[in-house]
Design a protein around this motif. Structure first.
Motif, short mmCIF file in Angstrom:
data_model
loop_
_atom_site.label_atom_id
_atom_site.label_comp_id
_atom_site.label_asym_id
_atom_site.label_seq_id
_atom_site.Cartn_x
_atom_site.Cartn_y
_atom_site.Cartn_z
N ARG A 48 0.90 -1.25 0.05
CA ARG A 48 -0.01 0.07 0.00
C ARG A 48 0.63 1.13 0.10
O ARG A 48 0.45 2.42 0.32
CB ARG A 48 -0.97 0.10 1.14
N PHE A 49 2.12 1.19 -0.34
CA PHE A 49 3.00 2.42 -0.31
C PHE A 49 2.92 3.00 -1.68
O PHE A 49 2.81 2.45 -2.88
CB PHE A 49 4.34 1.97 -0.10
N VAL A 50 2.57 4.29 -1.62
CA VAL A 50 2.57 5.18 -3.08
C VAL A 50 3.56 5.94 -3.17
O VAL A 50 3.76 6.96 -2.10
CB VAL A 50 0.98 5.82 -2.96
N ARG A 51 4.23 6.27 -4.21
CA ARG A 51 4.99 7.19 -4.54
C ARG A 51 4.36 8.47 -5.31
O ARG A 51 4.07 8.07 -6.36
CB ARG A 51 6.48 6.78 -5.39
N GLY A 57 10.67 -0.75 -3.65
CA GLY A 57 9.51 -1.42 -3.11
C GLY A 57 8.25 -0.83 -3.20
O GLY A 57 7.03 -1.33 -2.65
N ALA A 58 7.87 0.40 -3.73
CA ALA A 58 6.64 0.88 -3.68
C ALA A 58 5.62 0.24 -4.43
O ALA A 58 5.85 -0.42 -5.75
CB ALA A 58 6.59 2.48 -4.23
N GLY A 59 4.40 0.13 -3.99
CA GLY A 59 3.30 -0.59 -4.61
C GLY A 59 2.88 -0.14 -5.89
O GLY A 59 2.55 -0.47 -6.82
N LEU A 60 2.88 1.22 -5.83
CA LEU A 60 2.43 2.44 -6.92
C LEU A 60 3.34 3.51 -6.97
O LEU A 60 3.50 4.24 -6.11
CB LEU A 60 0.97 2.85 -6.71
N VAL A 61 3.78 3.83 -8.28
CA VAL A 61 4.71 4.86 -8.63
C VAL A 61 3.78 5.74 -9.55
O VAL A 61 3.43 5.24 -10.70
CB VAL A 61 6.01 4.43 -9.20
N ILE A 62 3.38 7.00 -9.19
CA ILE A 62 2.89 8.20 -9.79
C ILE A 62 3.83 8.90 -10.29
O ILE A 62 4.57 9.62 -9.88
CB ILE A 62 1.61 8.73 -9.24
N SER A 63 3.86 9.16 -11.98
CA SER A 63 4.88 9.83 -12.52
C SER A 63 4.66 11.21 -12.47
O SER A 63 3.34 11.55 -12.00
CB SER A 63 5.13 9.27 -14.02
N GLY A 64 5.46 12.10 -12.70
CA GLY A 64 5.26 13.72 -12.51
C GLY A 64 4.64 14.03 -13.86
O GLY A 64 4.20 13.20 -14.64
N GLY A 107 17.09 6.58 -14.70
CA GLY A 107 17.68 5.87 -13.63
C GLY A 107 16.93 6.22 -12.03
O GLY A 107 16.83 5.23 -11.20
N ARG A 108 16.47 7.45 -11.89
CA ARG A 108 15.77 7.83 -10.68
C ARG A 108 14.45 7.03 -10.59
O ARG A 108 13.95 6.38 -9.53
CB ARG A 108 15.34 9.36 -10.74
N CYS A 109 13.90 6.71 -11.92
CA CYS A 109 12.54 6.11 -11.94
C CYS A 109 12.91 4.57 -11.55
O CYS A 109 12.06 3.91 -10.92
CB CYS A 109 11.95 6.09 -13.29
N ALA A 110 14.03 4.02 -12.21
CA ALA A 110 14.35 2.59 -11.88
C ALA A 110 14.48 2.39 -10.42
O ALA A 110 14.22 1.52 -9.59
CB ALA A 110 15.54 2.26 -12.80
N GLU A 111 15.37 3.26 -9.87
CA GLU A 111 15.44 3.35 -8.27
C GLU A 111 14.09 3.26 -7.43
O GLU A 111 14.18 2.53 -6.61
CB GLU A 111 16.30 4.54 -8.12
N VAL A 112 13.25 4.12 -7.91
CA VAL A 112 11.94 4.18 -7.32
C VAL A 112 11.41 2.83 -7.27
O VAL A 112 10.75 2.19 -6.32
CB VAL A 112 11.14 5.50 -7.63
#
Length: 87
Positions: free
Chosen positions: A26-29, A59-66, A50-55
């Motif tokens: 349930r972690f969201v970036r 381990g975040a369950g969901l990554v919302i891009s800029g 590279g930053r996106c790959a690190e995020v």
């Protein structure tokens, strides 16, 4: 820490089972503006990739891009991601 609080915290690490959006936890970036385009063209820089790959690996369950612009008129910031052309 009482057991109820501990169980609530541990639940954050468990899967979020939703048929339309299953997530491993349930972690969201949240979306951020990182000025990740290489230049004024809107193309992503190697550093931003590279930053996106690190995020994603973090381990975040969901990554919302800029934010990204879909036409030159919609560009709101320098070095913003551009989705305005196919190149």
């Amino acid at each position: 820490m009482d057991m109820d609080k501990r169980q609530q915290i541990l639940a954050l690490f468990g899967a979020f089972d939703n048929p339309s959006l299953p997530l491993r936890n349930r972690f969201v970036r949240a979306a951020t503006y990182m000025a990740g385009a290489a230049d004024g063209s809107g193309e992503l820089s190697e550093a931003e990739i590279g930053r996106c790959a690190e995020v994603a690996a973090g381990g975040a369950g969901l990554v919302i891009s800029g934010s990204a612009y879909i036409s030159q008129e919609g560009k709101s910031a320098p070095r913003q991601w551009g989705l305005h052309c196919d190149e």
